[in-house]
Enzyme design. Structure first.
Site, PDB file in Angstrom:
ATOM      1  N   HIS A 125       0.825  -1.199   0.000  1.00  0.00           N
ATOM      2  CA  HIS A 125       0.000   0.000   0.000  1.00  0.00           C
ATOM      3  C   HIS A 125       0.861   1.251   0.000  1.00  0.00           C
ATOM      4  CE1 HIS A 125       0.494  -1.173   4.241  1.00  0.00           C
ATOM      5  NE2 HIS A 125       0.464   0.113   4.510  1.00  0.00           N
ATOM      6  N   ARG A 158      -4.225   2.787  13.232  1.00  0.00           N
ATOM      7  CA  ARG A 158      -4.054   1.421  12.714  1.00  0.00           C
ATOM      8  C   ARG A 158      -3.853   0.428  13.848  1.00  0.00           C
ATOM      9  NH1 ARG A 158       1.205   0.705   9.640  1.00  0.00           N
ATOM     10  NH2 ARG A 158       1.922  -0.658  11.292  1.00  0.00           N
TER      11      ARG A 158
HETATM   12  O1  AKG Z   1      -2.247   6.727   6.030  1.00  0.00           O
HETATM   13  C1  AKG Z   1      -2.594   5.808   5.299  1.00  0.00           C
HETATM   14  O2  AKG Z   1      -3.499   5.893   4.479  1.00  0.00           O
HETATM   15  C2  AKG Z   1      -1.876   4.500   5.394  1.00  0.00           C
HETATM   16  C3  AKG Z   1      -0.622   4.630   6.151  1.00  0.00           C
HETATM   17  C4  AKG Z   1       0.066   3.316   6.281  1.00  0.00           C
HETATM   18  O3  AKG Z   1       0.967   3.020   5.569  1.00  0.00           O
HETATM   19  C5  AKG Z   1      -0.434   2.352   7.266  1.00  0.00           C
HETATM   20  O4  AKG Z   1      -1.343   2.658   8.040  1.00  0.00           O
HETATM   21  O5  AKG Z   1       0.089   1.243   7.291  1.00  0.00           O
HETATM   22 FE   FE2 Z   2       1.594   1.024   5.998  1.00  0.00          FE
END
Ligand code: AKG
Ligand code: FE2
Length: 291
Positions: free
Chosen positions: A253, A268
């Site tokens: 991602h 997260r």
């Molecule tokens: O901020 C985001 O959209 C993703 C960031 C990221 O790499 C994660 O949360 O693992």
């Molecule tokens: Fe990430």
């Protein structure tokens, strides 16, 4: 609780509607969500507004949670890390990566909640690394299936990042001391689905073992470029309260860094997995055999 699902692309991504992730855990169809995740790799749930505690509990229903050695966390919840552009320079998330691949047993899944998002911009992209592996030629698949690569924490956490105060410097240095570089297979086999996927990422993968430095650089460059092809990607435009759950074993991602100086804050919870499985040698041979 039943729900509806609609696909975002042939290879990855699905939006789930009709489900309240904040409901009591025993009312959430975790088995069906896991099966849909196995099939679609990234699941999206609009405007859920999960509290940090509910987010932690939901993630913990899928497995043990990771405590990040560097990122700040939600108050009283070390398993819920906070990505806040007012607190930290998060530009390094604008690189294709798989979370915490610097661990010997990296993340299996992640649950990301959008707290504050810009009016426009700040999308997140995912790329399917099973599709990336499938799109390689059979001879290259066979060769990569026997290779290992080194993943390093400091590649995404250089000294200029999280090094601006003595506390943050000490935290980063402690994290580096506790996380020496690790070796993972370049192609990993998913323990739940058996699918092969490419497992190198620009965020953490430093070199391919056993190759000359110039060979390693050239091969990684080829694989990074290949792994990022639009054919393997989806892109999500966040609304506050949206939740994404992704399979971190077979996707990469990228958090798009196009919205500054607007504020963006995400949280997260990260579900730990197992040491990545290499391809069995008979599978490598089979992948080279014309069907
Ligand atoms: O901020 C985001 O959209 C993703 C960031 C990221 O790499 C994660 O949360 O693992
Ligand atoms: Fe990430």
């Amino acid at each position: 609780m039943s729900y509806d699902i609609s696909l975002l692309s042939p290879t990855l991504g699905a939006v789930i509607t009709g489900l309240d992730l904040g409901a009591e855990l025993d009312g959430i169809p975790l088995g069906r969500i896991q099966a849909d995740l196995d099939r679609h790799r990234v699941l999206f749930f609009r405007e859920q507004s999960l509290t940090p505690t509910k987010q932690r509990d939901l993630a913990a229903a899928f497995g043990p949670l990771h405590r990040h050695p560097i990122y700040p966390h939600s108050e009283g919840l070390p398993e819920v890390l906070v990505l806040d552009t007012l607190q930290d320079d998060l530009r390094d998330n604008a690189v294709w990566h798989s979370d915490v691949s610097f661990l010997p047993a990296p993340a299996a899944m992640a649950v990301l909640h959008a707290d504050i998002v810009p009016d426009v911009g700040g999308d997140t992209l995912w790329s399917c690394q099973h599709a990336a592996w499938q799109a390689l030629s059979a001879p290259l698949q066979r060769w990569l299936g026997g290779l290992q690569a080194i993943h390093r924490l400091d590649q995404s956490f250089p000294p200029q990042r999280f090094g601006d105060t003595p506390e943050r410097r000490a935290r980063r240095e402690k994290a580096l001391a506790q996380h020496p570089p690790v070796s993972h297979p370049v192609v990993r086999r998913h323990p739940r689905t058996g699918e092969a996927s490419l497992y190198v990422n620009e965020g953490f993968t430093a070199e391919i073992e056993g190759l000359a430095p110039a060979e390693s650089r050239a091969l990684l460059q080829l694989l990074f470029q290949h792994s990022q092809r639009p054919e393997f990607q989806i892109r999500w435009s966040w609304r506050p309260g949206d939740v994404a759950i992704w399979d971190n074993r077979n996707t990469l991602h990228y958090a798009c860094d196009d919205y500054r100086p607007q504020h963006r804050r995400m949280r997260r919870a990260t579900i730990l997995g197992e040491p990545p499985l290499a391809m069995a040698s008979q599978d490598r041979a089979r992948s080279a055999t014309p069907a």
